[in-house]
Design a protein around this motif. Structure first.
Motif, PDB file in Angstrom:
ATOM      1  N   ASN A 127      43.432  35.789  20.641  1.00  0.00           N
ATOM      2  CA  ASN A 127      44.674  35.744  21.404  1.00  0.00           C
ATOM      3  C   ASN A 127      44.575  34.741  22.546  1.00  0.00           C
ATOM      4  N   SER A 128      43.378  34.615  23.118  1.00  0.00           N
ATOM      5  CA  SER A 128      43.154  33.624  24.166  1.00  0.00           C
ATOM      6  C   SER A 128      41.665  33.315  24.251  1.00  0.00           C
ATOM      7  N   VAL A 129      41.352  32.124  24.676  1.00  0.00           N
ATOM      8  CA  VAL A 129      39.971  31.690  24.928  1.00  0.00           C
ATOM      9  C   VAL A 129      39.935  31.151  26.356  1.00  0.00           C
ATOM     10  N   VAL A 130      39.188  31.838  27.215  1.00  0.00           N
ATOM     11  CA  VAL A 130      39.127  31.479  28.633  1.00  0.00           C
ATOM     12  C   VAL A 130      37.758  30.885  28.921  1.00  0.00           C
ATOM     13  N   ARG A 131      37.763  29.659  29.436  1.00  0.00           N
ATOM     14  CA  ARG A 131      36.524  29.000  29.861  1.00  0.00           C
ATOM     15  C   ARG A 131      36.415  29.123  31.386  1.00  0.00           C
ATOM     16  N   VAL A 132      35.432  29.892  31.830  1.00  0.00           N
ATOM     17  CA  VAL A 132      35.251  30.186  33.251  1.00  0.00           C
ATOM     18  C   VAL A 132      34.398  29.083  33.869  1.00  0.00           C
ATOM     19  N   SER A 133      34.914  28.491  34.924  1.00  0.00           N
ATOM     20  CA  SER A 133      34.224  27.371  35.582  1.00  0.00           C
ATOM     21  C   SER A 133      33.796  27.762  36.998  1.00  0.00           C
ATOM     22  N   ALA A 134      32.775  27.058  37.484  1.00  0.00           N
ATOM     23  CA  ALA A 134      32.317  27.256  38.867  1.00  0.00           C
ATOM     24  C   ALA A 134      33.314  26.603  39.816  1.00  0.00           C
ATOM     25  N   GLU A 135      33.584  27.261  40.923  1.00  0.00           N
ATOM     26  CA  GLU A 135      34.541  26.745  41.908  1.00  0.00           C
ATOM     27  C   GLU A 135      33.857  26.127  43.121  1.00  0.00           C
ATOM     28  N   VAL A 136      32.588  26.455  43.293  1.00  0.00           N
ATOM     29  CA  VAL A 136      31.823  25.884  44.421  1.00  0.00           C
ATOM     30  C   VAL A 136      30.515  25.348  43.873  1.00  0.00           C
ATOM     31  N   PRO A 137      29.947  24.358  44.515  1.00  0.00           N
ATOM     32  CA  PRO A 137      28.649  23.857  44.052  1.00  0.00           C
ATOM     33  C   PRO A 137      27.527  24.811  44.435  1.00  0.00           C
ATOM     34  N   ALA A 219      35.812  32.185  51.811  1.00  0.00           N
ATOM     35  CA  ALA A 219      36.250  32.202  50.414  1.00  0.00           C
ATOM     36  C   ALA A 219      35.232  31.495  49.498  1.00  0.00           C
ATOM     37  N   GLN A 220      34.671  30.398  49.984  1.00  0.00           N
ATOM     38  CA  GLN A 220      33.656  29.715  49.180  1.00  0.00           C
ATOM     39  C   GLN A 220      32.432  30.593  48.994  1.00  0.00           C
ATOM     40  N   LEU A 221      32.071  31.316  50.036  1.00  0.00           N
ATOM     41  CA  LEU A 221      30.928  32.217  49.907  1.00  0.00           C
ATOM     42  C   LEU A 221      31.220  33.322  48.901  1.00  0.00           C
ATOM     43  N   ASP A 222      32.432  33.818  48.946  1.00  0.00           N
ATOM     44  CA  ASP A 222      32.794  34.856  47.977  1.00  0.00           C
ATOM     45  C   ASP A 222      32.782  34.323  46.543  1.00  0.00           C
ATOM     46  N   ARG A 223      33.201  33.083  46.376  1.00  0.00           N
ATOM     47  CA  ARG A 223      33.286  32.523  45.023  1.00  0.00           C
ATOM     48  C   ARG A 223      31.944  32.042  44.495  1.00  0.00           C
ATOM     49  N   ALA A 224      30.950  32.197  45.279  1.00  0.00           N
ATOM     50  CA  ALA A 224      29.608  31.930  44.750  1.00  0.00           C
ATOM     51  C   ALA A 224      29.219  32.979  43.723  1.00  0.00           C
ATOM     52  N   GLU A 240      22.006  27.962  32.331  1.00  0.00           N
ATOM     53  CA  GLU A 240      20.795  28.756  32.481  1.00  0.00           C
ATOM     54  C   GLU A 240      20.518  29.011  33.960  1.00  0.00           C
ATOM     55  N   LYS A 241      19.713  30.003  34.193  1.00  0.00           N
ATOM     56  CA  LYS A 241      19.342  30.335  35.563  1.00  0.00           C
ATOM     57  C   LYS A 241      18.562  29.172  36.175  1.00  0.00           C
ATOM     58  N   GLY A 242      18.893  28.850  37.426  1.00  0.00           N
ATOM     59  CA  GLY A 242      18.249  27.744  38.121  1.00  0.00           C
ATOM     60  C   GLY A 242      18.960  26.427  37.948  1.00  0.00           C
ATOM     61  N   GLU A 243      19.946  26.366  37.089  1.00  0.00           N
ATOM     62  CA  GLU A 243      20.680  25.127  36.861  1.00  0.00           C
ATOM     63  C   GLU A 243      21.708  24.932  37.967  1.00  0.00           C
ATOM     64  N   TYR A 244      21.833  23.661  38.428  1.00  0.00           N
ATOM     65  CA  TYR A 244      22.781  23.347  39.486  1.00  0.00           C
ATOM     66  C   TYR A 244      24.112  23.005  38.834  1.00  0.00           C
ATOM     67  N   VAL A 245      25.169  23.612  39.338  1.00  0.00           N
ATOM     68  CA  VAL A 245      26.505  23.381  38.798  1.00  0.00           C
ATOM     69  C   VAL A 245      27.392  22.856  39.901  1.00  0.00           C
ATOM     70  N   THR A 246      28.394  22.094  39.478  1.00  0.00           N
ATOM     71  CA  THR A 246      29.382  21.539  40.396  1.00  0.00           C
ATOM     72  C   THR A 246      30.725  22.210  40.119  1.00  0.00           C
ATOM     73  N   PRO A 247      31.661  22.077  41.032  1.00  0.00           N
ATOM     74  CA  PRO A 247      32.973  22.674  40.776  1.00  0.00           C
ATOM     75  C   PRO A 247      33.594  22.108  39.497  1.00  0.00           C
ATOM     76  N   GLY A 248      34.068  22.979  38.634  1.00  0.00           N
ATOM     77  CA  GLY A 248      34.654  22.594  37.351  1.00  0.00           C
ATOM     78  C   GLY A 248      33.721  22.739  36.169  1.00  0.00           C
ATOM     79  N   ALA A 249      32.426  22.947  36.407  1.00  0.00           N
ATOM     80  CA  ALA A 249      31.484  23.114  35.303  1.00  0.00           C
ATOM     81  C   ALA A 249      31.667  24.490  34.659  1.00  0.00           C
TER      82      ALA A 249
END
Length: 485
Positions: A127-137, A219-224, A240-249
């Motif tokens: 019915n839907s496919v949701v891709r969850v992205s990081a909002e903060v680095p 808000a950024q702290l909460d979205r971590a 994976e754990k330890g991987e650095y992500v940027t907003p939108g990943a």
């Protein structure tokens, strides 16, 4: 009375000369020559000329009568010749006693509510496919979601490192507190008449800006901490754990599988029967043909330019998760409901150059009926016009009958195999053997072993044709395909 006179001198006026009398008698008897043959020196009385003219007319009449008689004889002879060449009427013999043809019939009983439907393959989509992205680095400190497990909206999926985010929050809090105290001092000075209104407005604006920066840092702290935005199945976690992500990943993929969508591509000729809100029956082949019910909730406004089909989506409840995305299903879609539909086997309708024809049995005789066919369902076809309830339609053996042909009903429906006139119905089915023996075609009256060079109309004997699939010509009964004894 005096007949002739002569004026010459010395002769009596009361009597003609002897030669004149003889000439007059010759004219009366018809032996006198014509006027041009009489002596020119003698003078005749007018009566003599009249008698001569009558003799000539009589002679001409005789000649004309002879010509007419000859023509009559010629016409009579021609009539005799014409009559002689006209063929004599042949003796009419009574028609031979043609035996009845064995047929099987179908008694027409209309179907009260006939469902005109069609089946079409479809596929299951979520019915839907949701891709969850990081909002903060940040660096991924923890992954709590497990792939393949069901999640609910608000569940924690992953957590990023918050050291820098906490420092930014503390800095924003300090600026907010200082600007708030500064605003209070300016208010006090304004009340005493020392500070101007502009100074007061500037202090207020700075305090509001500091408050907004503090809210953003919090808000950024909460979205971590990354939470599931919707319920479904955590289909994939690509980090994976330890991987650095940027907003939108993308850090997670959630698939909503209750309900699921069944997608079909409907041909353009059937689109006029499809409406939003219709309920259709779905059969899952992967689940042993289990039946589901779906409701049409979306019809594309644009057809596929390549296939000329239109995308139609149906919503199907899937609480137990049996239906998986990507599975192939069979959708039974209804076009319309036909009341009192007359259905006959498609093979019973004989295709003509224009239209179709069936044969019905009336008082033991086969009678043709021109019909108009409608929808198809399996091996049956709807007859729109030409038949009515109670008719007995010949469904087997109709290719061996003609108008007015005597028939013998030996079965109902497809119970009996039809036979030609005078032949007995078949009583046993044919079973093809596992091996095919050699085939020998022997022309009647010709050399044996000549396998080719035979025309379609050559009478032949066939040996060992069982199960070979060889087609031969049978003058007694039309073409037969090898494989029957």
């Amino acid at each position: 009375m005096r007949m002739c006179t002569r004026d010459k001198k010395g002769e009596s006026a009361g009597g003609p000369p002897k030669d004149v009398v003889a000439g007059c008698h010759a004219s009366v008897l018809g032996s006198m020559p014509g006027r041009d043959m009489l002596p020119k020196t003698e003078a005749w009385h007018p009566i003599h000329r009249i008698m001569a003219d009558r003799a000539l007319a009589h002679r001409a009449g005789k000649v004309l009568g002879g010509l007419i008689a000859g023509m009559m004889v010629l016409l009579a002879a021609s009539f005799v010749v014409v009559v002689a060449v006209i063929p004599k009427p042949q003796k009419v013999e009574p028609p031979p006693n043609i035996p009845a043809v064995n047929v099987s019939v179908l008694h027409i009983v209309p179907i009260r509510n006939f469902k005109d439907a069609f089946t079409i393959p479809g596929s299951i989509e979520p019915n839907s496919v949701v891709r969850v992205s990081a909002e903060v680095p940040g660096r991924i400190e923890q992954i709590t979601g497990l792939e393949g497990r069901a999640v609910k909206a608000g569940d924690k999926l992953a957590e990023l490192n918050t050291d820098l985010l906490k420092a930014s929050l503390d800095q924003a809090r300090a600026s907010m507190d200082f600007d708030a105290r500064e605003l209070e001092r300016v208010k006090d000075l304004q009340n005493r008449g020392v500070a101007t209104s502009m100074e007061h407005d500037q202090a207020r604006a700075k305090a509001d800006a500091s408050k907004a920066m503090f809210d953003a840092a919090r808000a950024q702290l909460d979205r971590a901490v990354i939470h599931a935005p919707t319920s479904g199945v955590l289909n994939k976690v690509p980090v994976e754990k330890g991987e650095y992500v940027t907003p939108g990943a993308v850090v997670a993929e959630i698939v909503e599988t209750d309900p699921v969508l069944v997608v079909v591509e409907v041909p353009e000729r059937d689109m006029r029967f499809i409406r939003v809100g219709q309920r259709e029956t779905i059969f899952a082949d992967a689940l042993g043909g289990k039946e589901f019910t779906g409701r049409i909730h979306y019809i594309s406004a644009v057809a596929d330019p390549a296939s000329r089909t239109t995308r139609v989506e149906m919503v199907v409840p899937n609480g137990d998760g049996e239906l998986k995305s990507g599975q192939i299903v069979t959708v039974h879609m209804e076009r319309q409901t036909i009341h009192d539909a007359i259905m006959v086997p498609l093979g019973a309708a004989i295709s003509l150059e224009i239209g179709y024809r069936v044969y019905v049995v009336e008082k033991g005789l086969a009678q043709p009926r021109d019909v108009k066919i409608g929808v198809l369902k399996g091996r049956d076809v709807q007859v729109v016009s030409g038949l009515s309830a109670g008719d007995d339609v010949i469904v087997s053996g109709h290719y061996y009958v003609g108008p007015g042909q005597a028939v013998k009903v030996v079965g109902q429906g497809d119970e009996v195999e039809p036979t030609k006139p005078g032949a007995a119905p078949a009583t046993r089915p044919y079973t093809q053997p596992t091996t095919n023996p050699a085939v020998t075609l022997t022309p009647v009256g010709g050399p044996k072993g000549r396998p080719c060079g035979l025309s379609k109309t050559s009478p032949v004997k066939a040996e060992g044709l069982r199960g070979t699939g060889v087609q031969i010509s049978n003058p007694a009964g039309g073409d037969r395909r090898g494989g029957r004894p």
